[in-house]
Design a protein around this motif. Structure first.
Motif, PDB file in Angstrom:
ATOM      1  N   ASP A 198      35.892 -22.837 -16.095  1.00 49.92           N
ATOM      2  CA  ASP A 198      35.859 -22.675 -14.391  1.00 49.92           C
ATOM      3  C   ASP A 198      34.780 -22.171 -13.922  1.00 49.92           C
ATOM      4  O   ASP A 198      34.378 -22.675 -12.761  1.00 49.92           O
ATOM      5  CB  ASP A 198      36.863 -22.761 -14.972  1.00 49.92           C
ATOM      6  CG  ASP A 198      37.766 -23.680 -14.480  1.00 49.92           C
ATOM      7  OD1 ASP A 198      37.428 -24.682 -15.361  1.00 49.92           O
ATOM      8  OD2 ASP A 198      39.498 -24.172 -13.939  1.00 49.92           O
ATOM      9  N   ARG A 199      34.626 -20.853 -13.786  1.00 50.10           N
ATOM     10  CA  ARG A 199      33.557 -19.921 -13.229  1.00 50.10           C
ATOM     11  C   ARG A 199      32.325 -20.866 -13.238  1.00 50.10           C
ATOM     12  O   ARG A 199      30.994 -20.598 -13.043  1.00 50.10           O
ATOM     13  CB  ARG A 199      34.125 -18.778 -13.447  1.00 50.10           C
ATOM     14  CG  ARG A 199      32.771 -17.652 -12.988  1.00 50.10           C
ATOM     15  CD  ARG A 199      33.315 -17.467 -12.228  1.00 50.10           C
ATOM     16  NE  ARG A 199      34.425 -16.773 -11.515  1.00 50.10           N
ATOM     17  CZ  ARG A 199      34.833 -14.936 -11.228  1.00 50.10           C
ATOM     18  NH1 ARG A 199      33.889 -14.152 -11.536  1.00 50.10           N
ATOM     19  NH2 ARG A 199      35.138 -15.047 -11.364  1.00 50.10           N
ATOM     20  N   ALA A 200      31.877 -20.799 -15.001  1.00 47.34           N
ATOM     21  CA  ALA A 200      30.842 -21.151 -15.731  1.00 47.34           C
ATOM     22  C   ALA A 200      30.326 -22.962 -14.217  1.00 47.34           C
ATOM     23  O   ALA A 200      29.235 -22.528 -13.961  1.00 47.34           O
ATOM     24  CB  ALA A 200      30.690 -21.751 -16.537  1.00 47.34           C
ATOM     25  N   PHE A 201      30.846 -23.421 -13.911  1.00 43.34           N
ATOM     26  CA  PHE A 201      30.820 -24.710 -13.457  1.00 43.34           C
ATOM     27  C   PHE A 201      30.950 -24.342 -12.732  1.00 43.34           C
ATOM     28  O   PHE A 201      29.764 -25.222 -11.282  1.00 43.34           O
ATOM     29  CB  PHE A 201      31.829 -25.825 -13.840  1.00 43.34           C
ATOM     30  CG  PHE A 201      31.231 -26.673 -14.982  1.00 43.34           C
ATOM     31  CD1 PHE A 201      30.987 -27.593 -15.515  1.00 43.34           C
ATOM     32  CD2 PHE A 201      32.666 -26.388 -15.983  1.00 43.34           C
ATOM     33  CE1 PHE A 201      31.146 -28.296 -16.425  1.00 43.34           C
ATOM     34  CE2 PHE A 201      32.182 -27.393 -16.966  1.00 43.34           C
ATOM     35  CZ  PHE A 201      31.512 -27.756 -17.385  1.00 43.34           C
ATOM     36  N   ALA A 254      31.260 -15.667 -18.107  1.00 40.79           N
ATOM     37  CA  ALA A 254      30.496 -17.352 -17.255  1.00 40.79           C
ATOM     38  C   ALA A 254      28.989 -17.518 -16.894  1.00 40.79           C
ATOM     39  O   ALA A 254      29.087 -18.133 -16.372  1.00 40.79           O
ATOM     40  CB  ALA A 254      31.592 -16.629 -15.616  1.00 40.79           C
ATOM     41  N   HIS A 255      28.196 -16.141 -16.331  1.00 46.21           N
ATOM     42  CA  HIS A 255      27.128 -16.336 -16.515  1.00 46.21           C
ATOM     43  C   HIS A 255      25.693 -16.867 -17.361  1.00 46.21           C
ATOM     44  O   HIS A 255      25.496 -17.362 -17.632  1.00 46.21           O
ATOM     45  CB  HIS A 255      26.472 -15.422 -15.671  1.00 46.21           C
ATOM     46  CG  HIS A 255      26.195 -14.688 -14.096  1.00 46.21           C
ATOM     47  ND1 HIS A 255      27.402 -14.857 -13.673  1.00 46.21           N
ATOM     48  CD2 HIS A 255      25.637 -15.618 -12.808  1.00 46.21           C
ATOM     49  CE1 HIS A 255      27.282 -14.445 -12.213  1.00 46.21           C
ATOM     50  NE2 HIS A 255      26.143 -15.512 -12.063  1.00 46.21           N
ATOM     51  N   LYS A 256      26.320 -15.751 -18.099  1.00 45.19           N
ATOM     52  CA  LYS A 256      26.077 -16.621 -19.736  1.00 45.19           C
ATOM     53  C   LYS A 256      26.363 -17.918 -20.388  1.00 45.19           C
ATOM     54  O   LYS A 256      25.400 -18.541 -20.722  1.00 45.19           O
ATOM     55  CB  LYS A 256      26.363 -15.006 -20.510  1.00 45.19           C
ATOM     56  CG  LYS A 256      25.451 -15.722 -22.565  1.00 45.19           C
ATOM     57  CD  LYS A 256      23.702 -14.906 -21.762  1.00 45.19           C
ATOM     58  CE  LYS A 256      23.688 -14.500 -22.966  1.00 45.19           C
ATOM     59  NZ  LYS A 256      21.855 -14.334 -23.227  1.00 45.19           N
ATOM     60  N   LEU A 257      27.190 -18.219 -19.921  1.00 45.88           N
ATOM     61  CA  LEU A 257      28.040 -19.740 -20.540  1.00 45.88           C
ATOM     62  C   LEU A 257      27.228 -20.804 -20.080  1.00 45.88           C
ATOM     63  O   LEU A 257      27.015 -21.987 -20.079  1.00 45.88           O
ATOM     64  CB  LEU A 257      29.033 -19.396 -20.358  1.00 45.88           C
ATOM     65  CG  LEU A 257      29.572 -20.765 -21.191  1.00 45.88           C
ATOM     66  CD1 LEU A 257      29.715 -21.209 -21.856  1.00 45.88           C
ATOM     67  CD2 LEU A 257      30.969 -20.661 -20.232  1.00 45.88           C
ATOM     68  N   ALA A 258      26.938 -20.622 -18.325  1.00 47.76           N
ATOM     69  CA  ALA A 258      25.995 -20.943 -17.901  1.00 47.76           C
ATOM     70  C   ALA A 258      24.890 -21.484 -17.887  1.00 47.76           C
ATOM     71  O   ALA A 258      24.063 -22.950 -18.153  1.00 47.76           O
ATOM     72  CB  ALA A 258      26.228 -20.291 -16.313  1.00 47.76           C
ATOM     73  N   LEU A 259      24.463 -20.705 -18.830  1.00 48.37           N
ATOM     74  CA  LEU A 259      22.990 -20.905 -19.100  1.00 48.37           C
ATOM     75  C   LEU A 259      23.172 -21.889 -20.315  1.00 48.37           C
ATOM     76  O   LEU A 259      22.141 -22.751 -20.721  1.00 48.37           O
ATOM     77  CB  LEU A 259      21.863 -19.371 -19.167  1.00 48.37           C
ATOM     78  CG  LEU A 259      21.433 -18.853 -17.694  1.00 48.37           C
ATOM     79  CD1 LEU A 259      20.961 -17.640 -18.677  1.00 48.37           C
ATOM     80  CD2 LEU A 259      21.573 -19.394 -17.036  1.00 48.37           C
ATOM     81  N   ARG A 260      24.161 -21.672 -20.995  1.00 55.19           N
ATOM     82  CA  ARG A 260      23.945 -22.274 -22.654  1.00 55.19           C
ATOM     83  C   ARG A 260      24.487 -23.761 -21.686  1.00 55.19           C
ATOM     84  O   ARG A 260      24.067 -24.751 -22.614  1.00 55.19           O
ATOM     85  CB  ARG A 260      25.224 -21.832 -23.277  1.00 55.19           C
ATOM     86  CG  ARG A 260      24.747 -20.458 -23.397  1.00 55.19           C
ATOM     87  CD  ARG A 260      24.809 -20.513 -25.121  1.00 55.19           C
ATOM     88  NE  ARG A 260      24.305 -19.108 -25.559  1.00 55.19           N
ATOM     89  CZ  ARG A 260      24.802 -18.759 -26.769  1.00 55.19           C
ATOM     90  NH1 ARG A 260      25.568 -19.606 -27.594  1.00 55.19           N
ATOM     91  NH2 ARG A 260      24.500 -16.942 -27.079  1.00 55.19           N
ATOM     92  N   ILE A 261      25.382 -24.057 -21.101  1.00 53.95           N
ATOM     93  CA  ILE A 261      25.959 -25.534 -20.618  1.00 53.95           C
ATOM     94  C   ILE A 261      24.808 -25.714 -20.049  1.00 53.95           C
ATOM     95  O   ILE A 261      23.821 -27.079 -20.659  1.00 53.95           O
ATOM     96  CB  ILE A 261      27.267 -25.695 -18.963  1.00 53.95           C
ATOM     97  CG1 ILE A 261      28.405 -24.551 -19.887  1.00 53.95           C
ATOM     98  CG2 ILE A 261      27.222 -26.829 -19.331  1.00 53.95           C
ATOM     99  CD1 ILE A 261      28.832 -24.147 -18.952  1.00 53.95           C
ATOM    100  N   THR A 281      17.122 -27.551 -16.606  1.00 53.56           N
ATOM    101  CA  THR A 281      16.418 -26.044 -16.315  1.00 53.56           C
ATOM    102  C   THR A 281      17.243 -25.697 -15.318  1.00 53.56           C
ATOM    103  O   THR A 281      17.255 -25.985 -14.367  1.00 53.56           O
ATOM    104  CB  THR A 281      15.165 -26.083 -16.250  1.00 53.56           C
ATOM    105  OG1 THR A 281      14.541 -27.365 -17.064  1.00 53.56           O
ATOM    106  CG2 THR A 281      14.473 -25.357 -16.120  1.00 53.56           C
ATOM    107  N   PRO A 282      17.790 -24.718 -15.392  1.00 53.80           N
ATOM    108  CA  PRO A 282      18.326 -23.588 -14.818  1.00 53.80           C
ATOM    109  C   PRO A 282      17.471 -23.266 -13.475  1.00 53.80           C
ATOM    110  O   PRO A 282      16.308 -22.202 -14.023  1.00 53.80           O
ATOM    111  CB  PRO A 282      18.885 -22.671 -15.766  1.00 53.80           C
ATOM    112  CG  PRO A 282      18.156 -22.336 -17.171  1.00 53.80           C
ATOM    113  CD  PRO A 282      17.925 -23.778 -16.531  1.00 53.80           C
TER     114      PRO A 282
END
Length: 136
Positions: free
Chosen positions: A9-12, A78-85, A92-93
């Motif tokens: 949820d934090r990544a989203f 969560a930041h690392k997961l957000a980039l993977r998402i 492109t982030p």
């Protein structure tokens, strides 16, 4: 008590604050959970132990499971997961998210790095390997 759902949820939330609109269905959430498990398996090394709780089988991991990490590790993960998402959805982030992820991840690694203890033992000392300059 931090659940794996909290990290996802934090990544989203990070992605939505960056301006992304992602439709995350139940199937997508399970894929992202598997991505989280894979990412944490890659990050766990001898020098870094975040305390992440892995399930016995990859297919038995659920969003309601305990993550096992401390609160201070959520941001970096969560930041690392957000980039993977972003890469999973073909996005492109933004540069700001990349910079924040880099800072959070570096802080996480700095905080959790295990530095081996140096013990002084007679067997570790090598005699005669000092200054090699010879005066003639």
């Amino acid at each position: 008590m931090i659940l794996k759902r909290d990290i996802v949820d934090r990544a989203f939330k990070l992605l939505s604050m960056s301006g992304f609109e992602l439709d995350d269905g139940a199937e997508d959430e399970q894929d992202i959970l598997q991505t989280l498990d894979d990412m944490m398996a890659e990050l766990q090394t001898d020098n870094y132990d975040f305390g992440y709780l892995f399930s016995e089988d990859v297919t038995e991991s659920y969003l309601g499971d305990l993550a096992g990490i401390k609160r201070d590790a959520i941001s970096g993960i969560a930041h690392k997961l957000a980039l993977r998402i972003c890469s999973l959805f073909g996005k492109t982030p933004p540069v700001l998210l990349l910079n924040q992820a880099d800072d959070a991840y570096n802080a996480l690694l700095t905080r959790y790095q295990k530095i081996p203890l140096v013990t002084e033992r007679e067997e570790n000392w090598f005699y005669g390997v000092g200054n090699k300059v010879r005066w003639w």
